[in-house]
Design a protein around this motif. Structure first.
Motif, PDB file in Angstrom:
ATOM      1  N   GLN A  54       0.833  -1.202   0.000  1.00  0.00           N
ATOM      2  CA  GLN A  54       0.000   0.000   0.000  1.00  0.00           C
ATOM      3  C   GLN A  54       0.870   1.256   0.000  1.00  0.00           C
ATOM      4  O   GLN A  54       0.589   2.208  -0.717  1.00  0.00           O
ATOM      5  CB  GLN A  54      -0.917  -0.002   1.219  1.00  0.00           C
ATOM      6  N   GLU A  55       1.934   1.269   0.793  1.00  0.00           N
ATOM      7  CA  GLU A  55       2.816   2.431   0.844  1.00  0.00           C
ATOM      8  C   GLU A  55       3.509   2.654  -0.493  1.00  0.00           C
ATOM      9  O   GLU A  55       3.672   3.784  -0.941  1.00  0.00           O
ATOM     10  CB  GLU A  55       3.847   2.259   1.953  1.00  0.00           C
ATOM     11  N   ALA A  56       3.912   1.579  -1.148  1.00  0.00           N
ATOM     12  CA  ALA A  56       4.561   1.711  -2.453  1.00  0.00           C
ATOM     13  C   ALA A  56       3.586   2.267  -3.489  1.00  0.00           C
ATOM     14  O   ALA A  56       3.955   3.075  -4.335  1.00  0.00           O
ATOM     15  CB  ALA A  56       5.095   0.361  -2.913  1.00  0.00           C
ATOM     16  N   ARG A  57       2.315   1.850  -3.411  1.00  0.00           N
ATOM     17  CA  ARG A  57       1.296   2.339  -4.343  1.00  0.00           C
ATOM     18  C   ARG A  57       0.892   3.769  -4.040  1.00  0.00           C
ATOM     19  O   ARG A  57       0.573   4.527  -4.939  1.00  0.00           O
ATOM     20  CB  ARG A  57       0.050   1.456  -4.264  1.00  0.00           C
ATOM     21  N   ALA A  58       0.892   4.152  -2.774  1.00  0.00           N
ATOM     22  CA  ALA A  58       0.377   5.466  -2.382  1.00  0.00           C
ATOM     23  C   ALA A  58       1.168   6.594  -3.034  1.00  0.00           C
ATOM     24  O   ALA A  58       0.590   7.537  -3.544  1.00  0.00           O
ATOM     25  CB  ALA A  58       0.397   5.610  -0.869  1.00  0.00           C
ATOM     26  N   ILE A  59       2.478   6.493  -3.048  1.00  0.00           N
ATOM     27  CA  ILE A  59       3.292   7.550  -3.654  1.00  0.00           C
ATOM     28  C   ILE A  59       3.039   7.588  -5.151  1.00  0.00           C
ATOM     29  O   ILE A  59       2.814   8.634  -5.731  1.00  0.00           O
ATOM     30  CB  ILE A  59       4.784   7.310  -3.350  1.00  0.00           C
ATOM     31  N   ARG A  60       3.024   6.432  -5.764  1.00  0.00           N
ATOM     32  CA  ARG A  60       2.781   6.358  -7.195  1.00  0.00           C
ATOM     33  C   ARG A  60       1.357   6.808  -7.511  1.00  0.00           C
ATOM     34  O   ARG A  60       1.118   7.484  -8.499  1.00  0.00           O
ATOM     35  CB  ARG A  60       3.015   4.925  -7.669  1.00  0.00           C
ATOM     36  N   ASP A  61       0.404   6.468  -6.676  1.00  0.00           N
ATOM     37  CA  ASP A  61      -0.983   6.830  -6.923  1.00  0.00           C
ATOM     38  C   ASP A  61      -1.215   8.333  -6.851  1.00  0.00           C
ATOM     39  O   ASP A  61      -2.021   8.864  -7.583  1.00  0.00           O
ATOM     40  CB  ASP A  61      -1.911   6.127  -5.933  1.00  0.00           C
ATOM     41  N   LEU A  62      -0.521   9.027  -5.961  1.00  0.00           N
ATOM     42  CA  LEU A  62      -0.697  10.468  -5.842  1.00  0.00           C
ATOM     43  C   LEU A  62      -0.259  11.164  -7.126  1.00  0.00           C
ATOM     44  O   LEU A  62      -0.974  12.014  -7.657  1.00  0.00           O
ATOM     45  CB  LEU A  62       0.078  11.004  -4.636  1.00  0.00           C
ATOM     46  N   ASP A  63       0.903  10.784  -7.652  1.00  0.00           N
ATOM     47  CA  ASP A  63       1.366  11.372  -8.910  1.00  0.00           C
ATOM     48  C   ASP A  63       0.439  10.992 -10.058  1.00  0.00           C
ATOM     49  O   ASP A  63       0.107  11.817 -10.902  1.00  0.00           O
ATOM     50  CB  ASP A  63       2.794  10.913  -9.226  1.00  0.00           C
ATOM     51  N   HIS A  64       0.023   9.747 -10.065  1.00  0.00           N
ATOM     52  CA  HIS A  64      -0.875   9.274 -11.114  1.00  0.00           C
ATOM     53  C   HIS A  64      -2.222   9.988 -11.026  1.00  0.00           C
ATOM     54  O   HIS A  64      -2.816  10.341 -12.044  1.00  0.00           O
ATOM     55  CB  HIS A  64      -1.045   7.759 -10.997  1.00  0.00           C
ATOM     56  N   TYR A 129     -24.011  19.672 -16.156  1.00  0.00           N
ATOM     57  CA  TYR A 129     -23.774  19.340 -14.757  1.00  0.00           C
ATOM     58  C   TYR A 129     -22.276  19.228 -14.507  1.00  0.00           C
ATOM     59  O   TYR A 129     -21.485  19.105 -15.438  1.00  0.00           O
ATOM     60  CB  TYR A 129     -24.441  18.005 -14.384  1.00  0.00           C
ATOM     61  N   GLN A 130     -21.909  19.253 -13.227  1.00  0.00           N
ATOM     62  CA  GLN A 130     -20.524  19.030 -12.832  1.00  0.00           C
ATOM     63  C   GLN A 130     -20.508  17.945 -11.766  1.00  0.00           C
ATOM     64  O   GLN A 130     -21.374  17.908 -10.889  1.00  0.00           O
ATOM     65  CB  GLN A 130     -19.902  20.309 -12.267  1.00  0.00           C
ATOM     66  N   VAL A 131     -19.529  17.059 -11.857  1.00  0.00           N
ATOM     67  CA  VAL A 131     -19.411  15.971 -10.905  1.00  0.00           C
ATOM     68  C   VAL A 131     -17.971  15.916 -10.410  1.00  0.00           C
ATOM     69  O   VAL A 131     -17.040  16.273 -11.131  1.00  0.00           O
ATOM     70  CB  VAL A 131     -19.846  14.635 -11.557  1.00  0.00           C
ATOM     71  N   GLU A 132     -17.799  15.522  -9.143  1.00  0.00           N
ATOM     72  CA  GLU A 132     -16.464  15.378  -8.576  1.00  0.00           C
ATOM     73  C   GLU A 132     -16.029  13.928  -8.655  1.00  0.00           C
ATOM     74  O   GLU A 132     -16.842  13.017  -8.518  1.00  0.00           O
ATOM     75  CB  GLU A 132     -16.450  15.832  -7.115  1.00  0.00           C
ATOM     76  N   LEU A 133     -14.731  13.732  -8.873  1.00  0.00           N
ATOM     77  CA  LEU A 133     -14.141  12.402  -8.912  1.00  0.00           C
ATOM     78  C   LEU A 133     -13.091  12.324  -7.818  1.00  0.00           C
ATOM     79  O   LEU A 133     -12.141  13.100  -7.814  1.00  0.00           O
ATOM     80  CB  LEU A 133     -13.500  12.130 -10.276  1.00  0.00           C
ATOM     81  N   LYS A 134     -13.269  11.405  -6.894  1.00  0.00           N
ATOM     82  CA  LYS A 134     -12.331  11.248  -5.779  1.00  0.00           C
ATOM     83  C   LYS A 134     -11.203  10.326  -6.237  1.00  0.00           C
ATOM     84  O   LYS A 134     -11.241   9.116  -6.057  1.00  0.00           O
ATOM     85  CB  LYS A 134     -13.064  10.672  -4.573  1.00  0.00           C
ATOM     86  N   LEU A 135     -10.182  10.930  -6.860  1.00  0.00           N
ATOM     87  CA  LEU A 135      -9.083  10.174  -7.446  1.00  0.00           C
ATOM     88  C   LEU A 135      -8.132   9.634  -6.386  1.00  0.00           C
ATOM     89  O   LEU A 135      -7.550   8.571  -6.546  1.00  0.00           O
ATOM     90  CB  LEU A 135      -8.319  11.058  -8.428  1.00  0.00           C
ATOM     91  N   HIS A 136      -7.948  10.395  -5.325  1.00  0.00           N
ATOM     92  CA  HIS A 136      -7.026  10.047  -4.245  1.00  0.00           C
ATOM     93  C   HIS A 136      -7.509  10.807  -3.024  1.00  0.00           C
ATOM     94  O   HIS A 136      -8.321  11.724  -3.141  1.00  0.00           O
ATOM     95  CB  HIS A 136      -5.601  10.472  -4.649  1.00  0.00           C
ATOM     96  N   ALA A 137      -7.010  10.457  -1.859  1.00  0.00           N
ATOM     97  CA  ALA A 137      -7.435  11.149  -0.646  1.00  0.00           C
ATOM     98  C   ALA A 137      -7.134  12.647  -0.728  1.00  0.00           C
ATOM     99  O   ALA A 137      -7.872  13.465  -0.182  1.00  0.00           O
ATOM    100  CB  ALA A 137      -6.749  10.544   0.569  1.00  0.00           C
ATOM    101  N   ASP A 138      -6.058  13.014  -1.434  1.00  0.00           N
ATOM    102  CA  ASP A 138      -5.656  14.416  -1.532  1.00  0.00           C
ATOM    103  C   ASP A 138      -6.002  15.058  -2.869  1.00  0.00           C
ATOM    104  O   ASP A 138      -5.788  16.250  -3.044  1.00  0.00           O
ATOM    105  CB  ASP A 138      -4.141  14.537  -1.319  1.00  0.00           C
ATOM    106  N   VAL A 139      -6.489  14.291  -3.829  1.00  0.00           N
ATOM    107  CA  VAL A 139      -6.727  14.808  -5.177  1.00  0.00           C
ATOM    108  C   VAL A 139      -8.176  14.558  -5.581  1.00  0.00           C
ATOM    109  O   VAL A 139      -8.629  13.419  -5.607  1.00  0.00           O
ATOM    110  CB  VAL A 139      -5.781  14.135  -6.202  1.00  0.00           C
ATOM    111  N   ILE A 140      -8.879  15.650  -5.869  1.00  0.00           N
ATOM    112  CA  ILE A 140     -10.257  15.550  -6.339  1.00  0.00           C
ATOM    113  C   ILE A 140     -10.333  16.233  -7.700  1.00  0.00           C
ATOM    114  O   ILE A 140      -9.948  17.389  -7.843  1.00  0.00           O
ATOM    115  CB  ILE A 140     -11.235  16.211  -5.355  1.00  0.00           C
ATOM    116  N   GLY A 141     -10.801  15.493  -8.695  1.00  0.00           N
ATOM    117  CA  GLY A 141     -10.962  16.046 -10.031  1.00  0.00           C
ATOM    118  C   GLY A 141     -12.414  16.413 -10.269  1.00  0.00           C
ATOM    119  O   GLY A 141     -13.319  15.899  -9.617  1.00  0.00           O
ATOM    120  N   LYS A 142     -12.630  17.324 -11.211  1.00  0.00           N
ATOM    121  CA  LYS A 142     -13.989  17.730 -11.557  1.00  0.00           C
ATOM    122  C   LYS A 142     -14.187  17.569 -13.052  1.00  0.00           C
ATOM    123  O   LYS A 142     -13.284  17.850 -13.834  1.00  0.00           O
ATOM    124  CB  LYS A 142     -14.240  19.180 -11.152  1.00  0.00           C
ATOM    125  N   VAL A 143     -15.376  17.111 -13.421  1.00  0.00           N
ATOM    126  CA  VAL A 143     -15.706  16.923 -14.829  1.00  0.00           C
ATOM    127  C   VAL A 143     -17.039  17.602 -15.096  1.00  0.00           C
ATOM    128  O   VAL A 143     -18.011  17.391 -14.371  1.00  0.00           O
ATOM    129  CB  VAL A 143     -15.810  15.422 -15.181  1.00  0.00           C
TER     130      VAL A 143
END
Length: 150
Positions: A54-64, A129-143
């Motif tokens: 999980q820790e190895a994925r977390a760093i990679r996931d934040l950038d991704h 409409y606009q919707v939020e995407l919870k990509l990561h705990a710290d990253v939220i995208g909007k579409v």
């Protein structure tokens, strides 16, 4: 019932955590879906492996997640085609899966429908409409998307 989570469960915990839940919730929901395993001495050793992965994925996931957010911001024409009545009301409503499919059709990344946070009221009319995407705990995208008659 003591369980070890193998996946993130909302309002319960993160992968690798030992949680105490009611027997029915564990037996009927968490275990059959593969979200948890029964906590035994051997399984507790697996926790370390889960946490390291999980820790190895977390760093990679934040950038991704940041990369995906920039891709989503660049999308322009996201249309969700639906069946409508003559007055513009939908037969049903727009689901998270419909939005994910529309993003992919517009040239965006393939996403999991579970990250879509739908608006408070369901989308039941044509329009923008606009919707939020919870990509990561710290990253939220909007579409931004348009619901159009098919």
């Amino acid at each position: 019932m003591k369980l070890i989570l193998t996946a993130a469960v909302e309002n319960l915990g993160a992968p690798g955590e030992i949680v105490e839940v009611k027997d029915g919730y564990g037996r009927n929901y968490l275990l059959p879906r593969g979200l948890a395993i029964v906590a035994t001495r051997g399984a507790e050793k697996q926790i370390e492996g889960i946490k390291r992965a999980q820790e190895a994925r977390a760093i990679r996931d934040l950038d991704h997640a940041r990369e995906i957010r920039t891709q989503l911001e660049e999308l322009k024409d996201v249309n969700v085609p639906v069946k409508t009545s003559e007055s513009g009301k939908l037969f049903g409503s727009v689901s998270a899966e419909d939005i994910v499919n529309a993003v992919a059709a517009a040239g965006g990344p393939k996403l999991d429908k579970r990250i879509v946070v739908l608006p408070k009221g369901l989308v039941k009319k044509t329009g923008n409409y606009q919707v939020e995407l919870k990509l990561h705990a710290d990253v939220i995208g909007k579409v931004n998307f348009s619901v159009v008659a098919a």
